[in-house]
Design a protein around this motif. Structure first.
Motif, PDB file in Angstrom:
ATOM      1  N   ARG A   1       0.789  -1.288  -0.014  1.00  0.00           N
ATOM      2  CA  ARG A   1      -0.055  -0.097  -0.129  1.00  0.00           C
ATOM      3  C   ARG A   1       0.723   1.437   0.048  1.00  0.00           C
ATOM      4  N   ALA A   2       1.896   1.171   0.753  1.00  0.00           N
ATOM      5  CA  ALA A   2       2.862   2.564   0.792  1.00  0.00           C
ATOM      6  C   ALA A   2       3.511   2.664  -0.544  1.00  0.00           C
ATOM      7  N   ALA A   3       3.800   1.564  -0.928  1.00  0.00           N
ATOM      8  CA  ALA A   3       4.463   1.847  -2.384  1.00  0.00           C
ATOM      9  C   ALA A   3       3.615   2.226  -3.320  1.00  0.00           C
ATOM     10  N   GLU A   4       2.232   1.878  -3.553  1.00  0.00           N
ATOM     11  CA  GLU A   4       1.170   2.305  -4.421  1.00  0.00           C
ATOM     12  C   GLU A   4       0.963   3.917  -4.139  1.00  0.00           C
ATOM     13  N   GLN A   5       0.967   4.217  -2.689  1.00  0.00           N
ATOM     14  CA  GLN A   5       0.879   5.797  -2.702  1.00  0.00           C
ATOM     15  C   GLN A   5       2.076   6.611  -3.112  1.00  0.00           C
ATOM     16  N   ARG A   6       3.322   5.860  -2.929  1.00  0.00           N
ATOM     17  CA  ARG A   6       4.380   6.860  -3.462  1.00  0.00           C
ATOM     18  C   ARG A   6       4.593   7.010  -4.998  1.00  0.00           C
ATOM     19  N   LEU A   7       3.985   5.878  -5.572  1.00  0.00           N
ATOM     20  CA  LEU A   7       3.790   5.863  -6.952  1.00  0.00           C
ATOM     21  C   LEU A   7       2.618   6.795  -7.356  1.00  0.00           C
ATOM     22  N   VAL A   8       1.577   7.102  -6.547  1.00  0.00           N
ATOM     23  CA  VAL A   8       0.825   8.015  -6.983  1.00  0.00           C
ATOM     24  C   VAL A   8       1.346   9.469  -6.834  1.00  0.00           C
ATOM     25  N   ALA A   9       2.161   9.759  -5.791  1.00  0.00           N
ATOM     26  CA  ALA A   9       2.815  10.991  -5.486  1.00  0.00           C
ATOM     27  C   ALA A   9       3.727  11.287  -6.720  1.00  0.00           C
ATOM     28  N   ALA A  10       4.505  10.145  -7.058  1.00  0.00           N
ATOM     29  CA  ALA A  10       5.514  10.576  -8.173  1.00  0.00           C
ATOM     30  C   ALA A  10       4.705  10.875  -9.448  1.00  0.00           C
ATOM     31  N   GLU A  11       3.545  10.055  -9.769  1.00  0.00           N
ATOM     32  CA  GLU A  11       2.799  10.627 -11.155  1.00  0.00           C
ATOM     33  C   GLU A  11       2.381  12.005 -10.829  1.00  0.00           C
ATOM     34  N   ALA A  12       1.795  12.237  -9.848  1.00  0.00           N
ATOM     35  CA  ALA A  12       1.459  13.781  -9.651  1.00  0.00           C
ATOM     36  C   ALA A  12       2.552  14.929  -9.712  1.00  0.00           C
ATOM     37  N   THR A  13       3.708  14.417  -9.191  1.00  0.00           N
ATOM     38  CA  THR A  13       5.001  15.304  -9.505  1.00  0.00           C
ATOM     39  C   THR A  13       5.363  15.380 -10.877  1.00  0.00           C
ATOM     40  N   LEU A  14       5.337  14.136 -11.574  1.00  0.00           N
ATOM     41  CA  LEU A  14       5.444  14.227 -13.168  1.00  0.00           C
ATOM     42  C   LEU A  14       4.377  15.169 -13.840  1.00  0.00           C
ATOM     43  N   GLU A  15       3.114  15.023 -13.486  1.00  0.00           N
ATOM     44  CA  GLU A  15       2.147  15.926 -13.997  1.00  0.00           C
ATOM     45  C   GLU A  15       2.345  17.394 -13.699  1.00  0.00           C
ATOM     46  N   GLN A  16       2.933  17.588 -12.667  1.00  0.00           N
ATOM     47  CA  GLN A  16       3.266  19.042 -12.381  1.00  0.00           C
ATOM     48  C   GLN A  16       4.372  19.552 -13.231  1.00  0.00           C
ATOM     49  N   ALA A  17       5.415  18.509 -13.398  1.00  0.00           N
ATOM     50  CA  ALA A  17       6.525  18.974 -14.095  1.00  0.00           C
ATOM     51  C   ALA A  17       6.224  19.363 -15.881  1.00  0.00           C
ATOM     52  N   ARG A  18       5.179  18.325 -16.149  1.00  0.00           N
ATOM     53  CA  ARG A  18       4.713  18.568 -17.551  1.00  0.00           C
ATOM     54  C   ARG A  18       3.936  19.655 -17.768  1.00  0.00           C
ATOM     55  N   ASN A  19       3.160  20.275 -16.520  1.00  0.00           N
ATOM     56  CA  ASN A  19       2.588  21.783 -16.736  1.00  0.00           C
ATOM     57  C   ASN A  19       3.370  22.655 -16.615  1.00  0.00           C
ATOM     58  N   ALA A  20       4.689  22.565 -15.741  1.00  0.00           N
ATOM     59  CA  ALA A  20       5.402  23.516 -15.739  1.00  0.00           C
ATOM     60  C   ALA A  20       6.055  23.843 -17.160  1.00  0.00           C
ATOM     61  N   ILE A  21       6.288  23.031 -18.154  1.00  0.00           N
ATOM     62  CA  ILE A  21       6.715  23.078 -19.322  1.00  0.00           C
ATOM     63  C   ILE A  21       5.840  23.935 -20.094  1.00  0.00           C
ATOM     64  N   LEU A  22       4.614  23.670 -19.921  1.00  0.00           N
ATOM     65  CA  LEU A  22       3.468  24.479 -20.567  1.00  0.00           C
ATOM     66  C   LEU A  22       3.552  26.010 -19.870  1.00  0.00           C
ATOM     67  N   TYR A  23       3.631  26.232 -18.587  1.00  0.00           N
ATOM     68  CA  TYR A  23       3.759  27.451 -17.974  1.00  0.00           C
ATOM     69  C   TYR A  23       4.972  28.259 -18.532  1.00  0.00           C
ATOM     70  N   ALA A  24       5.984  27.530 -19.305  1.00  0.00           N
ATOM     71  CA  ALA A  24       7.318  28.384 -19.627  1.00  0.00           C
ATOM     72  C   ALA A  24       6.677  29.371 -20.814  1.00  0.00           C
ATOM     73  N   ASP A  25       5.608  29.216 -21.461  1.00  0.00           N
ATOM     74  CA  ASP A  25       4.958  30.189 -22.391  1.00  0.00           C
ATOM     75  C   ASP A  25       3.755  30.767 -21.714  1.00  0.00           C
ATOM     76  N   LEU A  26       4.075  32.120 -21.556  1.00  0.00           N
ATOM     77  CA  LEU A  26       2.916  33.055 -21.132  1.00  0.00           C
ATOM     78  C   LEU A  26       2.073  33.480 -22.435  1.00  0.00           C
ATOM     79  N   VAL A  27       0.780  32.677 -22.443  1.00  0.00           N
ATOM     80  CA  VAL A  27      -0.037  32.984 -23.495  1.00  0.00           C
ATOM     81  C   VAL A  27      -1.323  34.142 -22.964  1.00  0.00           C
ATOM     82  N   ALA A  28      -1.711  34.635 -23.942  1.00  0.00           N
ATOM     83  CA  ALA A  28      -2.924  35.741 -23.873  1.00  0.00           C
ATOM     84  C   ALA A  28      -4.164  35.083 -23.430  1.00  0.00           C
ATOM     85  N   PRO A  29      -4.765  35.349 -22.131  1.00  0.00           N
ATOM     86  CA  PRO A  29      -5.983  34.632 -21.525  1.00  0.00           C
ATOM     87  C   PRO A  29      -7.279  35.227 -22.340  1.00  0.00           C
ATOM     88  N   ALA A  30      -7.157  35.994 -23.197  1.00  0.00           N
ATOM     89  CA  ALA A  30      -8.290  36.698 -23.986  1.00  0.00           C
ATOM     90  C   ALA A  30      -7.748  37.569 -25.206  1.00  0.00           C
TER      91      ALA A  30
END
Length: 365
Positions: free
Chosen positions: A149-178
């Protein structure tokens, strides 16, 4: 004999040069009359409907400050002030090297967590079979279940961190919201910015408004409608644009420096866009209400001695202070809010020389 003669001469000179009792009393009475000052009086008049103006500028209904969600060094600036942009256009770009490395590290962490989770699951299944065959203790099996169970939760946390890193790549571009117009640009290539640091400001396309600064004295009586006249001739047939505008909002508190309230009036749709920042004159007409009487007196009648404005009320040849609220100045007249009835005589000139209860001689204007 010489001594008696000297005394007689002195008495004679004293009686001849000194004033009589009647003569000495006359100047005293005259000086008393002269000590009562002359004042110029005027009557309190009801104020008519007041017409006044404020100067403002055309603003967008929504002005959006633009900033990055992550920090970094600006690698590219793709927009200038005054540019028209569409929603989704890239305006700035950060150096992506750091966020790329963060993504690689997150991917490695996910791979490691997944291997540990798979191994823990196999261990849990193996001990489950051994427990069924009575070859393993329940304690060992429970530890294997907890580890899985602990290993499963560590995997969930690692996947969330990976998703944040992928979003950060998108956030490197500042786009017009409107879609809209870039009002100003503060970010420059090579500048290191922090998250939420404003690098540009966008005026969103859509309704236009007129922003004015309302003086404190006009805050209470601010009309909800006004006539707007644009200074750049944006109206039909090339003439100055004018029309009725309505109040949308007014600030809840005054500006700490100017002590004015920011107010915004809705600008109606015009045949031609007046352009952001265009100077506009708003003409107001304040309608007086009987519940809040406003009067007019000569400007010289207002006296300020540190306790608020007042006027001197004349009653039976003497003056008495009457506190008032100064609303505004119209030419040589002062508009005040007061309980004095119309027609009440007040001192119009010489108010600064008087004291409460002082007798005066009145000269009506």
């Amino acid at each position: 004999m010489k001594r008696i003669g000297a005394v007689f001469i002195a008495a004679l000179l004293g009686s001849g040069c000194g004033p009589s009792a009647d003569e000495s009393a006359a100047p005293t009475a005259e000086s008393g009359r002269e000590s009562v000052p002359w004042v110029l009086s005027a009557r309190v008049e009801p104020a008519p409907n007041s017409v006044w103006t404020l100067t403002g500028t055309v603003r967008s209904r929504h002005e959006i400050p633009l900033s990055f969600r992550i920090g970094g060094e600006i690698q590219a600036r793709l927009v200038d002030a005054g540019a028209q942009v569409a929603a989704g256009d890239v305006l700035f770009r950060l150096d992506p090297r750091d966020v790329m490395q963060q993504r690689l590290a997150a991917e490695a962490t996910v791979a490691s967590a997944r291997a540990e989770h798979e191994n823990a699951e196999r261990e849990r299944e193996r001990l489950g079979d051994l427990l069924t065959k009575r070859l393993a203790s329940e304690q060992d099996h429970d530890r294997a279940v907890t580890a899985a169970r602990a290993a499963e939760q560590r995997l969930v946390a690692a996947e969330a961190t990976l998703e944040q890193a992928r979003n950060a790549i998108l956030y490197a571009d500042l786009v017009a919201p409107a879609s809209g117009v870039i009002l100003d640009v503060d970010g420059q290539v090579g500048q290191v910015v922090s998250p939420s640091q404003v690098v540009a400001r966008l005026a969103e396309d859509g309704p236009r408004e007129i922003e004015v600064q309302v003086p404190e004295a006009r805050r209470v009586d601010l009309p909800t409608e006004a006539t707007a006249r644009l200074a750049n001739g944006a109206g039909p047939a090339g003439g100055p644009a004018s029309g009725r505008v309505t109040l949308r909002e007014i600030a809840g508190s005054a500006d700490p420096l100017s002590r004015t309230w920011r107010a915004r009036y809705r600008l109606p749709k015009l045949p031609r866009d007046p352009g952001l920042g265009t100077t506009v004159t708003l003409t107001f007409e304040t309608v007086r209400e009987t519940s809040m009487p406003i009067a007019r007196v000569p400007l010289g009648a207002i006296l300020e001695r540190g306790d608020g404005p007042l006027v001197w009320r004349i009653e039976e040849g003497r003056v008495a202070p009457e506190p008032v609220e100064l609303i505004g100045i119209v030419g040589e007249q002062a508009e005040i809010r007061t309980d004095l009835a119309p027609g009440t005589p007040v001192v119009a000139l010489g108010a600064h020389l008087l004291l409460p209860g002082q007798a005066v001689r009145v000269l009506e204007r």
